[in-house]
Design a protein around this motif. Sequence first.
Motif, PDB file in Angstrom:
ATOM      1  N   CYS A  15     -36.938 -17.856 -52.318  1.00 19.60           N
ATOM      2  CA  CYS A  15     -36.790 -16.707 -52.916  1.00 19.60           C
ATOM      3  C   CYS A  15     -36.989 -15.787 -52.021  1.00 19.60           C
ATOM      4  N   GLY A  16     -36.320 -14.849 -52.289  1.00 18.86           N
ATOM      5  CA  GLY A  16     -36.913 -12.738 -52.041  1.00 18.86           C
ATOM      6  C   GLY A  16     -35.559 -13.096 -50.896  1.00 18.86           C
ATOM      7  N   PRO A  17     -35.895 -11.508 -49.308  1.00 21.15           N
ATOM      8  CA  PRO A  17     -35.595 -11.443 -48.708  1.00 21.15           C
ATOM      9  C   PRO A  17     -36.069 -11.763 -46.860  1.00 21.15           C
ATOM     10  N   ASN A  48     -27.670 -14.687 -50.632  1.00 19.07           N
ATOM     11  CA  ASN A  48     -28.171 -13.262 -50.830  1.00 19.07           C
ATOM     12  C   ASN A  48     -27.802 -12.081 -52.332  1.00 19.07           C
ATOM     13  N   VAL A  49     -28.697 -12.066 -52.597  1.00 18.86           N
ATOM     14  CA  VAL A  49     -28.213 -11.445 -54.043  1.00 18.86           C
ATOM     15  C   VAL A  49     -28.286 -10.227 -54.038  1.00 18.86           C
ATOM     16  N   ARG A  50     -27.010  -9.228 -54.262  1.00 25.07           N
ATOM     17  CA  ARG A  50     -27.484  -7.845 -53.795  1.00 25.07           C
ATOM     18  C   ARG A  50     -27.767  -6.966 -54.474  1.00 25.07           C
ATOM     19  N   SER A  51     -28.296  -5.534 -55.108  1.00 23.06           N
ATOM     20  CA  SER A  51     -28.226  -4.668 -55.599  1.00 23.06           C
ATOM     21  C   SER A  51     -27.116  -3.903 -56.000  1.00 23.06           C
ATOM     22  N   VAL A  57     -30.551  -6.295 -50.306  1.00 24.80           N
ATOM     23  CA  VAL A  57     -30.627  -8.348 -50.357  1.00 24.80           C
ATOM     24  C   VAL A  57     -32.276  -7.409 -50.869  1.00 24.80           C
ATOM     25  N   LEU A  58     -32.081  -8.121 -52.108  1.00 25.32           N
ATOM     26  CA  LEU A  58     -32.927  -8.501 -53.629  1.00 25.32           C
ATOM     27  C   LEU A  58     -33.417  -9.502 -52.944  1.00 25.32           C
ATOM     28  N   TYR A  72     -22.439 -10.537 -61.201  1.00 25.84           N
ATOM     29  CA  TYR A  72     -23.422 -10.086 -61.468  1.00 25.84           C
ATOM     30  C   TYR A  72     -24.314 -10.744 -61.936  1.00 25.84           C
ATOM     31  N   LEU A  73     -25.333 -11.435 -61.584  1.00 26.35           N
ATOM     32  CA  LEU A  73     -26.625 -12.187 -62.513  1.00 26.35           C
ATOM     33  C   LEU A  73     -27.988 -11.072 -62.939  1.00 26.35           C
ATOM     34  N   PRO A  74     -27.757 -11.539 -64.500  1.00 25.54           N
ATOM     35  CA  PRO A  74     -28.663 -11.152 -64.513  1.00 25.54           C
ATOM     36  C   PRO A  74     -30.321 -11.648 -65.165  1.00 25.54           C
ATOM     37  N   GLN A  75     -30.130 -12.600 -64.738  1.00 29.72           N
ATOM     38  CA  GLN A  75     -31.862 -13.037 -64.769  1.00 29.72           C
ATOM     39  C   GLN A  75     -32.384 -12.928 -62.890  1.00 29.72           C
ATOM     40  N   TYR A  76     -31.839 -12.139 -62.422  1.00 30.10           N
ATOM     41  CA  TYR A  76     -31.978 -11.938 -60.681  1.00 30.10           C
ATOM     42  C   TYR A  76     -31.443 -10.008 -60.530  1.00 30.10           C
ATOM     43  N   GLY A  77     -31.138  -9.085 -60.963  1.00 32.48           N
ATOM     44  CA  GLY A  77     -30.774  -8.053 -61.309  1.00 32.48           C
ATOM     45  C   GLY A  77     -30.059  -7.865 -60.893  1.00 32.48           C
ATOM     46  N   GLY A  78     -29.073  -8.632 -59.687  1.00 35.96           N
ATOM     47  CA  GLY A  78     -28.297  -7.957 -58.617  1.00 35.96           C
ATOM     48  C   GLY A  78     -26.661  -9.175 -58.775  1.00 35.96           C
TER      49      GLY A  78
END
Length: 402
Positions: A239-241, A328-331, A339-340, A372-378
């Motif tokens: 995980c992470g960018p 990518n999970v994005r803000s 990318v979050l 929107y993925l609430p558990q990832y905040g993005g």
Amino acid sequence: MRCTAPTKATAGHRHRSLLATVTAFLSLTFVGAAFSPTAAAAPARPDDTSAVGTTSAVVPDGVTAGVAVFDRQTGTFTEQLNASTQFRSASIVKLLMALDYFRNRGPDYIVPAADRAWLEPMLRSSDDDAANYYWANHGYSSIVTRMDGDLGLSDTEPPADPNFWGYTAISARDTVTIYRYILEKAPAPVRNFIMDNLRQSTRCASDKFDQHFGIAGAFNRPWAVKQGWSGDSYPEGTCGPTSAVSARTAAGAGSAAADVNLTRPALHSTGTVGAGDRSIVAVYTLHPVGTSYGKAFTDIGRLTRSLNVPGGVAPSGKWYGTWSSQVNVRSEPRIANNVLTRLPAGVEVLVGCQKKGQSVSVPPYTNDWWAYLPQYGGYISNIYISHPANQLPDVPLCSSPR
């Protein structure tokens, strides 16, 4: 979190070599009155008289599971599935290392800043280097032997090869006993230190693994978790960018106690759920050789969500599978320098709402809806959701300010 060994290194979440630099850590000096777990009897628990027991667990095909859920309010188990079966502990053994650290630190149990610097990452982010340091400097397998005696564990055994702490044998019912000791018998400073750190479990572990599977994904806070993983099938559990980190382990390099399986990828989720740490949950899983991290992540999530966990509240939203790797999970619902984090390949995600944003194309498909993925905040583009429609039919629209 992990399969570990301080002497035989491989990349990522692995059995790591004890580097010479561990000697640079400050030595621990046990002072004051002894922390004596044997001063109070180990918490009572019913005998596990059958291989299976009572359970509502839905175990995915191909998965071997050991499960125990204990309701502290009623003093009863609500789930027992193979509760006495031994699994390799991976990083769950770090709970025993933390308890062993406090064993002779009374009466005030103050943790010096130098010790916090490695204890907190070990508990919150499952840092292997910290565990390697403690294991090597405090007796290797004797740590497990001491805790066996102090806590009255039935199924926990040191690894046959003392260099591999992640191969400690443990069961779901022994894990319940460990948490019951921490919550009900340990001195308040010890309980607070360990549980406060488990409540601050980081999504990204020290080796960049996404460790919010199982309990952390199945229930809303409050929860506290200590996770574990081990196997050679998890190269995309990051995980992470940052770029992906390999997570291969030398599954056959060491040896375990008794008949503990070392060949199948393991993913474990343990901890407490609900106000006042009402339920203790221990979920141990083995997956078929070659299972991807995303599939194992998804399977342990489905298993954990099927359990009867008093006090547990499921998060709102709809679960969907994803495809592609390193999504990518994005803000914001657009492609930019935003990318979050990145999803493990093929992982199931909770979608809270959706909205239109920048159009994304993956020929022959184009989609301007974002989930929107609430558990990832993005957000991720709906193009990566495993559903034929661009707009998901059973997910509400996002309201501002999302």
